[in-house]
Design an enzyme around this catalytic site. Structure first.
Site, PDB file in Angstrom:
ATOM      1  N   ARG A 133       8.600  22.615 -27.572  1.00 25.57           N
ATOM      2  CA  ARG A 133       7.601  21.574 -27.794  1.00 25.57           C
ATOM      3  C   ARG A 133       8.107  20.659 -28.901  1.00 25.57           C
ATOM      4  NH1 ARG A 133       2.533  22.766 -25.698  1.00 25.57           N
ATOM      5  NH2 ARG A 133       1.605  21.414 -27.250  1.00 25.57           N
ATOM      6  N   HIS A 149      -5.690  59.589 -34.741  1.00 25.75           N
ATOM      7  CA  HIS A 149      -5.113  60.206 -33.546  1.00 25.75           C
ATOM      8  C   HIS A 149      -6.179  60.308 -32.464  1.00 25.75           C
ATOM      9  CE1 HIS A 149      -2.680  62.908 -31.106  1.00 25.75           C
ATOM     10  NE2 HIS A 149      -3.759  63.673 -30.962  1.00 25.75           N
ATOM     11  N   GLY A 170      13.386  28.060 -18.964  1.00 31.82           N
ATOM     12  CA  GLY A 170      13.143  28.391 -20.373  1.00 31.82           C
ATOM     13  C   GLY A 170      12.518  29.769 -20.491  1.00 31.82           C
ATOM     14  N   GLY A 171      13.252  30.680 -21.107  1.00 28.97           N
ATOM     15  CA  GLY A 171      12.767  32.053 -21.266  1.00 28.97           C
ATOM     16  C   GLY A 171      12.285  32.315 -22.680  1.00 28.97           C
TER      17      GLY A 171
HETATM   18  P1  NAD Z   1      10.672  28.226 -27.269  1.00 30.17           P
HETATM   19  O1  NAD Z   1      11.474  27.378 -28.149  1.00 30.17           O
HETATM   20  O2  NAD Z   1      10.082  29.496 -27.758  1.00 30.17           O
HETATM   21  O3  NAD Z   1      11.536  28.612 -25.973  1.00 30.17           O
HETATM   22  C1  NAD Z   1      12.171  27.655 -25.167  1.00 30.17           C
HETATM   23  C2  NAD Z   1      13.271  28.364 -24.408  1.00 30.17           C
HETATM   24  O4  NAD Z   1      13.822  27.462 -23.480  1.00 30.17           O
HETATM   25  C3  NAD Z   1      14.390  28.848 -25.317  1.00 30.17           C
HETATM   26  O5  NAD Z   1      14.656  30.185 -25.029  1.00 30.17           O
HETATM   27  C4  NAD Z   1      15.544  27.938 -24.939  1.00 30.17           C
HETATM   28  O6  NAD Z   1      16.815  28.559 -25.056  1.00 30.17           O
HETATM   29  C5  NAD Z   1      15.226  27.609 -23.479  1.00 30.17           C
HETATM   30  N1  NAD Z   1      15.774  26.353 -22.986  1.00 30.17           N
HETATM   31  C6  NAD Z   1      15.808  25.162 -23.613  1.00 30.17           C
HETATM   32  N2  NAD Z   1      16.376  24.237 -22.810  1.00 30.17           N
HETATM   33  C7  NAD Z   1      16.670  24.868 -21.646  1.00 30.17           C
HETATM   34  C8  NAD Z   1      17.257  24.453 -20.417  1.00 30.17           C
HETATM   35  N3  NAD Z   1      17.645  23.187 -20.212  1.00 30.17           N
HETATM   36  N4  NAD Z   1      17.424  25.375 -19.440  1.00 30.17           N
HETATM   37  C9  NAD Z   1      17.027  26.656 -19.621  1.00 30.17           C
HETATM   38  N5  NAD Z   1      16.475  27.100 -20.753  1.00 30.17           N
HETATM   39  C10 NAD Z   1      16.286  26.208 -21.755  1.00 30.17           C
HETATM   40  O7  NAD Z   1       9.572  27.261 -26.651  1.00 30.17           O
HETATM   41  P2  NAD Z   1       8.323  27.556 -25.741  1.00 30.17           P
HETATM   42  O8  NAD Z   1       8.403  28.866 -25.063  1.00 30.17           O
HETATM   43  O9  NAD Z   1       8.209  26.334 -24.895  1.00 30.17           O
HETATM   44  O10 NAD Z   1       7.131  27.618 -26.783  1.00 30.17           O
HETATM   45  C11 NAD Z   1       6.874  26.483 -27.646  1.00 30.17           C
HETATM   46  C12 NAD Z   1       6.289  26.939 -28.953  1.00 30.17           C
HETATM   47  O11 NAD Z   1       5.002  27.482 -28.749  1.00 30.17           O
HETATM   48  C13 NAD Z   1       7.147  27.991 -29.612  1.00 30.17           C
HETATM   49  O12 NAD Z   1       7.327  27.676 -30.956  1.00 30.17           O
HETATM   50  C14 NAD Z   1       6.349  29.238 -29.460  1.00 30.17           C
HETATM   51  O13 NAD Z   1       6.540  30.148 -30.530  1.00 30.17           O
HETATM   52  C15 NAD Z   1       4.910  28.731 -29.385  1.00 30.17           C
HETATM   53  N6  NAD Z   1       4.143  29.680 -28.581  1.00 30.17           N
HETATM   54  C16 NAD Z   1       3.770  30.860 -29.131  1.00 30.17           C
HETATM   55  C17 NAD Z   1       3.102  31.792 -28.378  1.00 30.17           C
HETATM   56  C18 NAD Z   1       2.701  33.092 -28.985  1.00 30.17           C
HETATM   57  O14 NAD Z   1       2.711  33.205 -30.184  1.00 30.17           O
HETATM   58  N7  NAD Z   1       2.387  34.109 -28.211  1.00 30.17           N
HETATM   59  C19 NAD Z   1       2.815  31.539 -27.040  1.00 30.17           C
HETATM   60  C20 NAD Z   1       3.233  30.337 -26.506  1.00 30.17           C
HETATM   61  C21 NAD Z   1       3.893  29.407 -27.289  1.00 30.17           C
END
Ligand code: NAD
Length: 437
Positions: A249, A421, A157-158
């Site tokens: 999530r 600046h 998951g990226g």
């Molecule tokens: P996400 O939905 O942002 O990313 C999950 C990724 O996993 C997606 O890119 C998806 O395509 C990929 N994926 C799903 N199934 C897969 C599979 N079987 N194989 C490979 N890739 C797969 O979810 P997250 O990164 O787990 O984050 C969860 C939530 O928490 C998000 O809503 C995020 O915005 C929030 N969060 C926010 C922050 C921040 O604001 N900095 C930090 C951490 C988490």
């Protein structure tokens, strides 16, 4: 015991709602089965940022986690004191809503005129063989306690979590592979942001495999193999000491309702109107537990302030249309409003401009990695519609652009404001100037 408001869940949504309701003179009871502060404070935003701040190849992993814990404890202590000051009754334990006006916890029934559900979300799993093997982790496992040091890591998951963990472990010297199902990492963000972050991750030695279909996980402790199919349909194996599953999530509603209360759910998440009303009267929901919401702590906090206003019969104080999103990569990335592609899809003619970090004094002084601030403006009016940033402190700079969009500022208006600046914020004024020239 009767209260004006009962709140289930003490994360950023729940504790903000409690504080807001209490400061409006309402009597409040808040139920929390674990630690006040929720995912964001205890196993999310705050611990990851503390670890990212300290992660270097020479860092002591134990000291990093000790400092992370000290930051978390200090903030949690602050929230607990504030709730006490506001005279919020905090009840520890698993709460169950047994009617739209009753919450039961620890064998006691608490009556309230309105109930706000703020139970958040939990990591989702993926249906592949081997997902439950011992060295397969969620972000919770890697953040709690003393963490898990790994010499190599496969991140499935990226998205934001995957990319932030990849950044942190790569900074520690861990060999990291990201397997992302869609055609690029950080899929909801601007394509150019994803390209730039991919480039920087690769420079740090992170292998980024997009369009990868994970088929299964095998192995024994310390030697895991993740089998996948790559974009060309070829079979691949990513090997590592541990595997992080960061595939999103899901809403946390398990065991929350007795059979007598059955608000409408969509895949376990609460279906709500714009105000946060569920299908049951006097039952409200905010944060990650709401179907279709953007799962961010600042969204939950904003919804909390609005829901309390609705309960009091007031206008909502926060505009929910403009939501900045951030990822704590290196350099940081942030985005707000429309990307050029989104504007195009909506039939809005836009002009875009870009200011590069390579021409910014502060970025050069700080030897920051390459990036940009990109602005998207309405072609006709010049009003700023969106901004995408990859640069140092992008996650702070984005607030100025959220304000600009909210106030309907044009690029010309931004150029009238003196930006100090030498600062990274000059990227915003440079990009705005490029739009008016
Ligand atoms: P996400 O939905 O942002 O990313 C999950 C990724 O996993 C997606 O890119 C998806 O395509 C990929 N994926 C799903 N199934 C897969 C599979 N079987 N194989 C490979 N890739 C797969 O979810 P997250 O990164 O787990 O984050 C969860 C939530 O928490 C998000 O809503 C995020 O915005 C929030 N969060 C926010 C922050 C921040 O604001 N900095 C930090 C951490 C988490």
């Amino acid at each position: 015991m009767t209260y004006d408001v009962a709140i289930v869940g003490g994360g950023p949504g729940g504790y903000t709602a409690a504080e807001e309701a209490a400061s409006r003179g309402l009597s409040v009871v808040l139920f929390e089965r674990d630690l006040v502060g929720g995912t964001c404070l205890n196993r999310g935003c705050i611990p990851t940022k503390a670890l990212l701040h300290d992660a270097t190849p020479r860092a002591s992993f134990t000291e990093m986690h000790a400092r992370k814990q000290a930051v978390v404890d200090q903030l949690r202590d602050g929230i607990e004191k504030l709730l006490k000051q506001r005279k919020v009754t905090v009840v520890r334990g698993q709460a169950c809503i047994t009617s739209p006006s009753i919450v039961e916890c620890g064998g006691q029934a608490y009556e309230a005129r309105d109930i706000i559900i703020a139970t958040g979300s939990v990591p989702t799993s993926i249906p592949v063989p081997g997902i439950d093997l011992p060295d397969t982790y969620t972000s919770n496992d890697l953040l709690e306690g003393e963490g898990v040091m790994l010499s190599s890591l496969v991140v499935i998951g990226g998205g934001v979590i995957g990319v932030e963990f990849a950044t942190m472990y790569a900074q520690l010297g861990t060999r990291v592979t990201i397997l992302e199902a869609t055609e690029r990492i950080l899929p909801p963000l601007d394509r150019e942001i994803a390209q730039r972050v991919t480039m920087h991750l690769k420079k740090r030695g992170v292998k980024v495999e997009a369009s990868a279909r994970v088929m299964g996980i095998e192995g024994e402790p310390g030697a895991m193999q993740v089998h996948y199919t790559d974009r060309r349909g070829n079979q691949g194996v990513a090997e590592a000491e541990g595997v992080l599953v960061a595939c999103g999530r899901r809403a946390n509603t398990e065991g929350l309702f007795s059979p007598a209360v059955q608000p409408e759910l969509s895949r376990g998440a609460l279906v709500c109107d714009e105000a946060g009303r569920t299908s049951e009267e006097h039952l409200w929901a905010i944060g990650d537990v709401v179907a279709g919401t953007i799962q961010l702590a600042h969204v939950a906090e904003a919804q909390a302030r609005n829901v309390v206003a609705y309960i009091c019969g007031d206008e909502p104080p926060v505009e929910m249309g403009i939501i900045p999103s951030c990822a704590y990569t290196s350099p940081e990335v942030a985005s707000v409003g429309l990307t050029a592609d989104e504007a195009k899809a909506r039939g809005i003619a836009v002009r875009t401009s870009k200011a590069l970090t390579g021409a910014n004094g502060k970025c050069l002084v700080e030897e920051s990695e390459s990036g940009f601030v990109k602005l998207v403006a309405d072609a006709e009016t010049g009003a700023i519609l969106g901004a995408q940033l990859v640069c140092p402190r992008a996650t702070d700079l984005v607030a100025e652009l959220a304000l600009a969009i909210s106030l309907g500022c044009t690029a010309t208006q931004i150029t009238r404001v003196i930006h100090p600046h030498p600062t990274v914020s000059e990227l915003v004024s440079s990009a705005a100037r490029a739009l008016v020239c």
